[in-house]
Design a protein around this motif. Structure first.
Motif, PDB file in Angstrom:
ATOM      1  N   LEU A   1      -3.805  -7.394  -2.774  1.00 59.12           N
ATOM      2  CA  LEU A   1      -5.131  -6.799  -2.927  1.00 59.12           C
ATOM      3  C   LEU A   1      -5.878  -7.409  -4.110  1.00 59.12           C
ATOM      4  CD1 LEU A   1      -4.201  -3.068  -2.220  1.00 59.12           C
ATOM      5  CD2 LEU A   1      -5.615  -4.543  -0.772  1.00 59.12           C
ATOM      6  N   GLN A   2      -5.127  -7.665  -5.188  1.00 56.98           N
ATOM      7  CA  GLN A   2      -5.739  -8.310  -6.347  1.00 56.98           C
ATOM      8  C   GLN A   2      -6.253  -9.703  -5.982  1.00 56.98           C
ATOM      9  OE1 GLN A   2      -6.357  -7.392  -9.451  1.00 56.98           O
ATOM     10  NE2 GLN A   2      -4.947  -5.776 -10.092  1.00 56.98           N
ATOM     11  N   LEU A   3      -5.427 -10.474  -5.283  1.00 61.51           N
ATOM     12  CA  LEU A   3      -5.814 -11.828  -4.898  1.00 61.51           C
ATOM     13  C   LEU A   3      -6.993 -11.825  -3.934  1.00 61.51           C
ATOM     14  CD1 LEU A   3      -2.297 -13.488  -4.432  1.00 61.51           C
ATOM     15  CD2 LEU A   3      -3.881 -13.754  -6.365  1.00 61.51           C
ATOM     16  N   ALA A   4      -7.106 -10.740  -3.163  1.00 55.86           N
ATOM     17  CA  ALA A   4      -8.220 -10.623  -2.219  1.00 55.86           C
ATOM     18  C   ALA A   4      -9.505 -10.166  -2.902  1.00 55.86           C
ATOM     19  CB  ALA A   4      -7.856  -9.650  -1.109  1.00 55.86           C
ATOM     20  N   GLY A   5      -9.425  -9.918  -4.202  1.00 55.93           N
ATOM     21  CA  GLY A   5     -10.618  -9.522  -4.948  1.00 55.93           C
ATOM     22  C   GLY A   5     -10.903  -8.037  -4.929  1.00 55.93           C
ATOM     23  N   ILE A   6      -9.960  -7.232  -4.446  1.00 55.29           N
ATOM     24  CA  ILE A   6     -10.135  -5.774  -4.425  1.00 55.29           C
ATOM     25  C   ILE A   6      -9.613  -5.217  -5.743  1.00 55.29           C
ATOM     26  CG2 ILE A   6      -9.602  -3.630  -3.199  1.00 55.29           C
ATOM     27  CD1 ILE A   6      -9.105  -5.316  -0.708  1.00 55.29           C
ATOM     28  N   LYS A   7     -10.525  -4.740  -6.557  1.00 58.03           N
ATOM     29  CA  LYS A   7     -10.177  -4.335  -7.909  1.00 58.03           C
ATOM     30  C   LYS A   7      -9.536  -2.949  -7.929  1.00 58.03           C
ATOM     31  CE  LYS A   7     -13.775  -7.074 -10.168  1.00 58.03           C
ATOM     32  NZ  LYS A   7     -14.939  -7.050 -11.087  1.00 58.03           N
ATOM     33  N   PRO A   8      -8.514  -2.762  -8.756  1.00 63.91           N
ATOM     34  CA  PRO A   8      -7.889  -1.442  -8.903  1.00 63.91           C
ATOM     35  C   PRO A   8      -8.743  -0.536  -9.770  1.00 63.91           C
ATOM     36  CG  PRO A   8      -6.856  -3.004 -10.381  1.00 63.91           C
ATOM     37  CD  PRO A   8      -7.834  -3.795  -9.561  1.00 63.91           C
ATOM     38  N   ALA A   9      -8.293   0.704  -9.915  1.00 60.98           N
ATOM     39  CA  ALA A   9      -9.049   1.699 -10.674  1.00 60.98           C
ATOM     40  C   ALA A   9      -8.953   1.477 -12.178  1.00 60.98           C
ATOM     41  CB  ALA A   9      -8.567   3.104 -10.323  1.00 60.98           C
ATOM     42  N   VAL A  10      -8.005   0.668 -12.608  1.00 62.35           N
ATOM     43  CA  VAL A  10      -7.810   0.425 -14.039  1.00 62.35           C
ATOM     44  C   VAL A  10      -7.877  -1.072 -14.301  1.00 62.35           C
ATOM     45  CG1 VAL A  10      -6.421   2.490 -14.391  1.00 62.35           C
ATOM     46  CG2 VAL A  10      -5.293   0.362 -13.754  1.00 62.35           C
ATOM     47  N   LYS A  11      -8.075  -1.417 -15.567  1.00 59.02           N
ATOM     48  CA  LYS A  11      -8.131  -2.811 -15.949  1.00 59.02           C
ATOM     49  C   LYS A  11      -6.779  -3.479 -15.752  1.00 59.02           C
ATOM     50  CE  LYS A  11     -11.776  -2.092 -19.396  1.00 59.02           C
ATOM     51  NZ  LYS A  11     -12.124  -2.185 -20.836  1.00 59.02           N
ATOM     52  N   LEU A  12      -6.816  -4.786 -15.542  1.00 54.84           N
ATOM     53  CA  LEU A  12      -5.595  -5.532 -15.249  1.00 54.84           C
ATOM     54  C   LEU A  12      -4.560  -5.374 -16.360  1.00 54.84           C
ATOM     55  CD1 LEU A  12      -4.053  -7.480 -13.440  1.00 54.84           C
ATOM     56  CD2 LEU A  12      -5.202  -9.381 -14.607  1.00 54.84           C
ATOM     57  N   GLY A  13      -4.996  -5.440 -17.606  1.00 49.17           N
ATOM     58  CA  GLY A  13      -4.054  -5.294 -18.711  1.00 49.17           C
ATOM     59  C   GLY A  13      -3.366  -3.941 -18.710  1.00 49.17           C
ATOM     60  N   ASP A  14      -4.153  -2.884 -18.460  1.00 52.13           N
ATOM     61  CA  ASP A  14      -3.573  -1.550 -18.399  1.00 52.13           C
ATOM     62  C   ASP A  14      -2.650  -1.403 -17.188  1.00 52.13           C
ATOM     63  OD1 ASP A  14      -4.813  -0.583 -20.696  1.00 52.13           O
ATOM     64  OD2 ASP A  14      -6.628  -0.006 -19.610  1.00 52.13           O
ATOM     65  N   GLU A  15      -3.040  -2.019 -16.078  1.00 58.80           N
ATOM     66  CA  GLU A  15      -2.225  -1.934 -14.863  1.00 58.80           C
ATOM     67  C   GLU A  15      -0.861  -2.593 -15.083  1.00 58.80           C
ATOM     68  OE1 GLU A  15      -2.616  -2.783 -10.063  1.00 58.80           O
ATOM     69  OE2 GLU A  15      -3.852  -3.896 -11.478  1.00 58.80           O
ATOM     70  N   ILE A  16      -0.862  -3.741 -15.742  1.00 63.77           N
ATOM     71  CA  ILE A  16       0.404  -4.411 -16.037  1.00 63.77           C
ATOM     72  C   ILE A  16       1.248  -3.551 -16.972  1.00 63.77           C
ATOM     73  CG2 ILE A  16       1.439  -6.411 -17.179  1.00 63.77           C
ATOM     74  CD1 ILE A  16      -0.961  -8.051 -16.184  1.00 63.77           C
ATOM     75  N   ALA A  17       0.602  -2.962 -17.967  1.00 66.42           N
ATOM     76  CA  ALA A  17       1.322  -2.145 -18.944  1.00 66.42           C
ATOM     77  C   ALA A  17       1.965  -0.922 -18.293  1.00 66.42           C
ATOM     78  CB  ALA A  17       0.375  -1.718 -20.063  1.00 66.42           C
ATOM     79  N   VAL A  18       1.209  -0.205 -17.463  1.00 66.85           N
ATOM     80  CA  VAL A  18       1.785   0.997 -16.839  1.00 66.85           C
ATOM     81  C   VAL A  18       2.868   0.620 -15.830  1.00 66.85           C
ATOM     82  CG1 VAL A  18      -0.266   2.411 -17.215  1.00 66.85           C
ATOM     83  CG2 VAL A  18      -0.048   1.121 -15.091  1.00 66.85           C
ATOM     84  N   THR A  19       2.742  -0.566 -15.225  1.00 59.15           N
ATOM     85  CA  THR A  19       3.789  -1.015 -14.302  1.00 59.15           C
ATOM     86  C   THR A  19       5.100  -1.260 -15.049  1.00 59.15           C
ATOM     87  OG1 THR A  19       2.180  -2.047 -12.813  1.00 59.15           O
ATOM     88  CG2 THR A  19       4.455  -2.812 -12.670  1.00 59.15           C
ATOM     89  N   VAL A  20       5.004  -1.929 -16.183  1.00 57.52           N
ATOM     90  CA  VAL A  20       6.194  -2.219 -16.983  1.00 57.52           C
ATOM     91  C   VAL A  20       6.815  -0.925 -17.515  1.00 57.52           C
ATOM     92  CG1 VAL A  20       7.045  -3.321 -19.087  1.00 57.52           C
ATOM     93  CG2 VAL A  20       5.430  -4.537 -17.609  1.00 57.52           C
ATOM     94  N   VAL A  21       5.986  -0.068 -18.099  1.00 59.09           N
ATOM     95  CA  VAL A  21       6.505   1.173 -18.691  1.00 59.09           C
ATOM     96  C   VAL A  21       7.094   2.085 -17.615  1.00 59.09           C
ATOM     97  CG1 VAL A  21       5.893   3.263 -19.963  1.00 59.09           C
ATOM     98  CG2 VAL A  21       4.921   1.065 -20.645  1.00 59.09           C
ATOM     99  N   SER A  22       6.416   2.195 -16.470  1.00 56.74           N
ATOM    100  CA  SER A  22       6.917   3.046 -15.386  1.00 56.74           C
ATOM    101  C   SER A  22       8.294   2.597 -14.916  1.00 56.74           C
ATOM    102  CB  SER A  22       5.939   3.031 -14.205  1.00 56.74           C
ATOM    103  OG  SER A  22       4.706   3.602 -14.549  1.00 56.74           O
TER     104      SER A  22
END
Length: 219
Positions: free
Chosen positions: A84-105
């Protein structure tokens, strides 16, 4: 021993509410994280705990291996997020925050899962070891599904459905492959979802503290 383990699991379930009450704002909305968000994961882990030590009759052939798809399907929700990211569909949070919550989760999920495996010593259906409860594959899959849901629920509910479908299929295959009991996959699903919700509750607090400007040193 079984009673002590169940007491620890119940105590851990009640800690969901403590996190929700004291952790602060959720990442995407900056509002207090609702207690009701922890109802589903608490029910899943509670159901797994209730079945622990009482293996149910599995509706699969216990003598063979059905498929190896679960080894790859558990990462399906993560792959869908990348697509979805590669297709240009943006998530609800910024990329940096998304990576951070993915790692912490995943750190939270891995710590809880490994801690329970080392504490409970539940035997797998095939007898290969005593690391059956909870299911790590299922926990990984539902962590990914919940992260996908949090990131793209504002776009379409079908994105969430796709993620949870892949996670559910992973859990079912773990049972079908004689690797886990239903108790294991129920608990794994609850742990995966709860790990993301806990992270979304505490991450904004941690982020604000890290970004708080330092006071200049007095000379």
């Amino acid at each position: 021993m079984t009673q002590r383990i169940r007491f620890l699991l119940v105590f851990w379930l009640t800690s969901f509410q403590l996190f929700a009450q004291t952790a602060g704002d959720s990442l995407p909305t900056e509002r207090r994280y609702p207690l009701k968000a922890f109802i589903v994961p608490a029910m899943l882990v509670g159901g797994g705990a209730a079945l622990l030590g009482h293996p149910t009759r599995e509706p699969f052939n216990q003598s063979g291996h059905v498929s190896s798809a679960d080894e790859y399907l558990r990462f399906g929700p993560y792959g869908l997020r990348v697509g979805l990211q590669l297709a240009g569909i943006k998530p609800a949070v910024k990329l940096g925050d998304e990576i951070a919550v993915t790692v912490v989760s995943n750190i939270v999920m891995g710590g809880i899962t490994e801690g329970l495996k080392r504490t409970i010593h539940s035997t797998r259906p095939d007898g290969s070891d005593q690391r059956s409860f909870p299911s790590g594959h299922t926990a990984v899959a539902f962590t990914g599904a919940e992260l996908l849901h949090q990131a793209y629920k504002h776009k379409s509910p079908w994105i969430s459905v796709a993620g949870y479908a892949m996670a559910t299929a992973t859990g079912v295959l773990r049972v079908a492959n004689n690797e886990h009991h239903w108790a294991d996959v129920l608990a794994g699903a609850g742990i995966g979802i709860a790990s993301v919700k806990i992270t979304y509750a505490v991450y904004p607090v941690i982020k604000r503290k890290l970004q708080r400007p330092r006071k200049p040193a007095v000379r």
